[in-house]
Enzyme design. Structure first.
Site, PDB file in Angstrom:
ATOM      1  N   HIS A 121      -1.521  20.767  11.188  1.00  0.00           N
ATOM      2  CA  HIS A 121      -0.426  21.315  11.983  1.00  0.00           C
ATOM      3  C   HIS A 121       0.141  22.602  11.385  1.00  0.00           C
ATOM      4  O   HIS A 121       0.244  22.759  10.175  1.00  0.00           O
ATOM      5  CB  HIS A 121       0.693  20.277  12.130  1.00  0.00           C
ATOM      6  CG  HIS A 121       1.264  19.824  10.820  1.00  0.00           C
ATOM      7  ND1 HIS A 121       2.275  20.489  10.168  1.00  0.00           N
ATOM      8  CD2 HIS A 121       0.953  18.761  10.030  1.00  0.00           C
ATOM      9  CE1 HIS A 121       2.578  19.864   9.048  1.00  0.00           C
ATOM     10  NE2 HIS A 121       1.790  18.818   8.939  1.00  0.00           N
ATOM     11  N   ASP A 122       0.467  23.534  12.266  1.00  0.00           N
ATOM     12  CA  ASP A 122       1.177  24.768  11.921  1.00  0.00           C
ATOM     13  C   ASP A 122       0.365  25.732  11.073  1.00  0.00           C
ATOM     14  O   ASP A 122       0.913  26.695  10.539  1.00  0.00           O
ATOM     15  CB  ASP A 122       2.515  24.457  11.227  1.00  0.00           C
ATOM     16  CG  ASP A 122       3.405  23.558  12.047  1.00  0.00           C
ATOM     17  OD1 ASP A 122       3.865  24.002  13.116  1.00  0.00           O
ATOM     18  OD2 ASP A 122       3.627  22.395  11.646  1.00  0.00           O
ATOM     19  N   GLY A 139      -0.870  21.152   6.157  1.00  0.00           N
ATOM     20  CA  GLY A 139       0.008  21.822   7.101  1.00  0.00           C
ATOM     21  C   GLY A 139       0.521  23.156   6.598  1.00  0.00           C
ATOM     22  O   GLY A 139       0.686  23.375   5.401  1.00  0.00           O
TER      23      GLY A 139
END
Length: 262
Positions: A121-122, A139
């Site tokens: 994520h991200d 992340g």
């Protein structure tokens, strides 16, 4: 003739260009958009709010756009955005973002992503990168243009890998790797400049000489980081062709929050 295999399950609300090819037993969710000439192989799952550009190739058995592996995530609407002409090999996993940042995981264009790569994520992956088999991004990791991440390497959350940098095989990366450098090991250590990569990309002698001077300022003279940055800034007076490379290095050092690899 339809380019979607009859055993594939494509939600009617998904937006696929008519030229998209979808292989057997692939599942595509309702909030997915896929651009022209992209090929999705068999047994893939593409879900979530995922946008994929033109001319990509996804080989079999990948999971694209699943919710983030973040225990604080409560099902908020977040996204995965993938650019154009990427090659994604078998068993890759790319997750959507979280609201800890802008809510988007971004992968650029012309990337070569080998089997078993995880992009969490991200993350922000730029263009023309290479990920060897089993590379894993936690992340919020940022990967610059033309960077190379060696097989079975693990990148700690929030780490930045600079443009044209190379991370060697089986490295444990917990600090930022500046642009143009080669680093490897467990724990990771700086090895040298990525001279082979720079020459392959047609960096001329003046640019390479300026990058060598930046390397010496940061790593060979015993300077503090602020002193090294001042020396790099002073290179502008003589290394005119390397002005963009100097900008790249100084911007990277200014943005580093985890400290640079030594």
């Amino acid at each position: 003739m339809s380019l979607i295999h009859p055993t594939a399950i494509v939600d009617p609300a998904a937006e696929l260009d008519p030229s998209v090819t979808v292989g057997p037993f692939t599942v595509i969710g309702p909030h997915v958009r896929i651009g022209a000439d992209t090929v999705v192989g068999p047994h893939c799952v593409i879900e979530g709010r995922t946008t994929i550009g033109r001319g990509n190739r996804f080989y079999q058995f990948s999971s694209i756009g699943a919710m983030p592996q973040d225990m604080s995530h409560k099902g908020e609407l977040t996204e995965l955005v993938i650019g154009d002409r990427n090659t994604v090999r078998e068993f890759c996993t790319f997750n959507t973002g979280t609201h800890k940042e802008e809510g988007v995981t971004r992968i650029g264009s012309d990337n070569w992503i080998m089997a078993y790569v995880h992009i969490a994520h991200d993350c922000r992956v730029a263009d023309h990168t290479v990920f060897a088999n089993g590379a894993t991004l936690a992340g919020h990791v940022h990967i610059g243009d033309w960077a190379f991440v060696g097989g079975l390497s693990g990148i700690h959350q929030f780490v930045h890998i600079g443009a044209h940098a190379m991370v060697g095989f089986q490295s444990r990366v917990a600090q930022d790797v500046p642009p143009f450098m080669t680093a490897e090991g467990n724990p990771i250590e700086l090895r040298s400049l990525n001279l082979t990569g720079l020459k392959r990309r047609d960096f001329g002698p003046e640019r390479i000489n300026a990058i060598k001077q930046m390397h010496r300022s940061i790593y060979r003279k015993g300077l503090g980081l602020d002193e090294a940055k001042a020396e790099i800034e002073a290179l502008r007076a003589t290394a005119h062709e390397a002005a963009g490379d100097i900008d790249t290095m100084l911007a990277f050092l200014a943005a580093s929050t985890r400290g640079i690899v030594r």
